[in-house]
Design an enzyme around this catalytic site. Sequence first.
Site, PDB file in Angstrom:
ATOM      1  CG  ASP A  52      -4.885  -1.988  -2.834  1.00 48.03           C
ATOM      2  OD1 ASP A  52      -5.199  -3.183  -2.710  1.00 48.03           O
ATOM      3  OD2 ASP A  52      -4.783  -1.209  -1.872  1.00 48.03           O
ATOM      4  CD  GLN A  67      -2.894   5.856  -3.495  1.00 50.20           C
ATOM      5  OE1 GLN A  67      -3.321   6.600  -4.368  1.00 50.20           O
ATOM      6  NE2 GLN A  67      -2.696   6.280  -2.261  1.00 50.20           N
ATOM      7  CE1 TYR A  77      -5.417  -4.728   4.590  1.00 56.23           C
ATOM      8  CE2 TYR A  77      -3.075  -4.303   4.302  1.00 56.23           C
ATOM      9  CZ  TYR A  77      -4.289  -4.703   3.783  1.00 56.23           C
ATOM     10  OH  TYR A  77      -4.372  -5.073   2.468  1.00 56.23           O
ATOM     11  CB  SER A  79      -8.181  -0.274  -2.407  1.00 53.53           C
ATOM     12  OG  SER A  79      -7.249  -0.144  -1.357  1.00 53.53           O
ATOM     13  NE  ARG A  92      -4.398  -1.640   1.179  1.00 55.31           N
ATOM     14  CZ  ARG A  92      -5.573  -1.774   1.780  1.00 55.31           C
ATOM     15  NH1 ARG A  92      -5.784  -1.268   2.973  1.00 55.31           N
ATOM     16  NH2 ARG A  92      -6.559  -2.390   1.160  1.00 55.31           N
TER      17      ARG A  92
END
Length: 373
Positions: free
Chosen positions: A129, A126, A229, A132, A121
Amino acid sequence: MKIAVLKEQAAGESRVAATPETVKKFIALGAEMAVEAGAGESASCADADYAAAGAAVGTRDETLKGADIVFGVQGPDPASLGGAAPGAWIVASLNPFGERARVDAYAAGGYEALAMEFMPRITRAQSMDILSSQSNLAGYKAVLDAAGEYGRVFPMMMTAAGTVSAARVFVMGVGVAGLQAIATARRLGAQVSATDVRSATKEQIQSLGAKPIFVENVAGIEGEGSGGYAGEMSPEYQAAQAELVSGHIAKQDIVITTALIPGRPAPRLISAAQVASMKPGSVIVDLAVEQGGNVEGAVAGEIVTVSGVKIVGHRNVPGRLAADASALFSRNLFNFLSAFWDKEAGKPMLDAEIGDAIRLTQGGAVVNQRLLA
């Protein structure tokens, strides 16, 4: 460089790892694309659309023959990959901790398995991902699933017959899924509150118009984990949170839980006693049910009623929005490989930062440090 897109074999999996849109983009990079017939059917992607985008559509054997890269949403059965090129990359969500035997089988087969959920991350990753993109949809769908089970309306309504109060929605776990759940519940007119073990989320909750519910001034909080996280909670925090939440949850109409810790069972957030404290007709949606569940009494793949409260435990929630989930997942894969595409070599060349993070197997062995620790 041949990329194979397989039809998912896992029960209930409706997504596909490449859409006609991304097939066309890969071909523009110079890749040869092959798609197994029917791969996108449940995600509203017809075989004819793949063919029109330039892909070869055929049987599984035809699709895999000579493939250098194999795409999947969930990890394909290693025994079903016959015909792929030696050392072929397997690019998918591989559930490395829950499916360790499958990872070992990829190594034994000489495949290079790349787990997309291990994507670091960091800013430049991004757009790659999958956690996400899929969690965002899961948070949205969780609210709609709750609304479908809840026997009342969400917004406050003032009518000639009287006023209907707004539903009270409590979101536990404010990651990507939780933030989207807050935003969606607010759009539907609910009165929303939320909590998380990470203090940094308080401002995010407030920015969406929801009320933050936080334990304050408790020693030993370990909520700030790595990679964005949540981490483990200290015993002191767990006790303080249980006391705070117990009083709050009894007043809620809908609770949505989203808390996960990578590589470990989902933390238990709601006890049977807390479920029993809620009003009959209330609804809980447990988005972590496949990892053991945040809610005592939740059952993966089922909607159960406990003490008059419905506990929703749907599996593969992003797959319940198959078309959009597939579009986002496939773009994640394209963003990943295109970022490392070497035009002269005609294939992607991974760097150490991302390659070492997501590579599970190479040269006949398991090489990822997270699996060797």
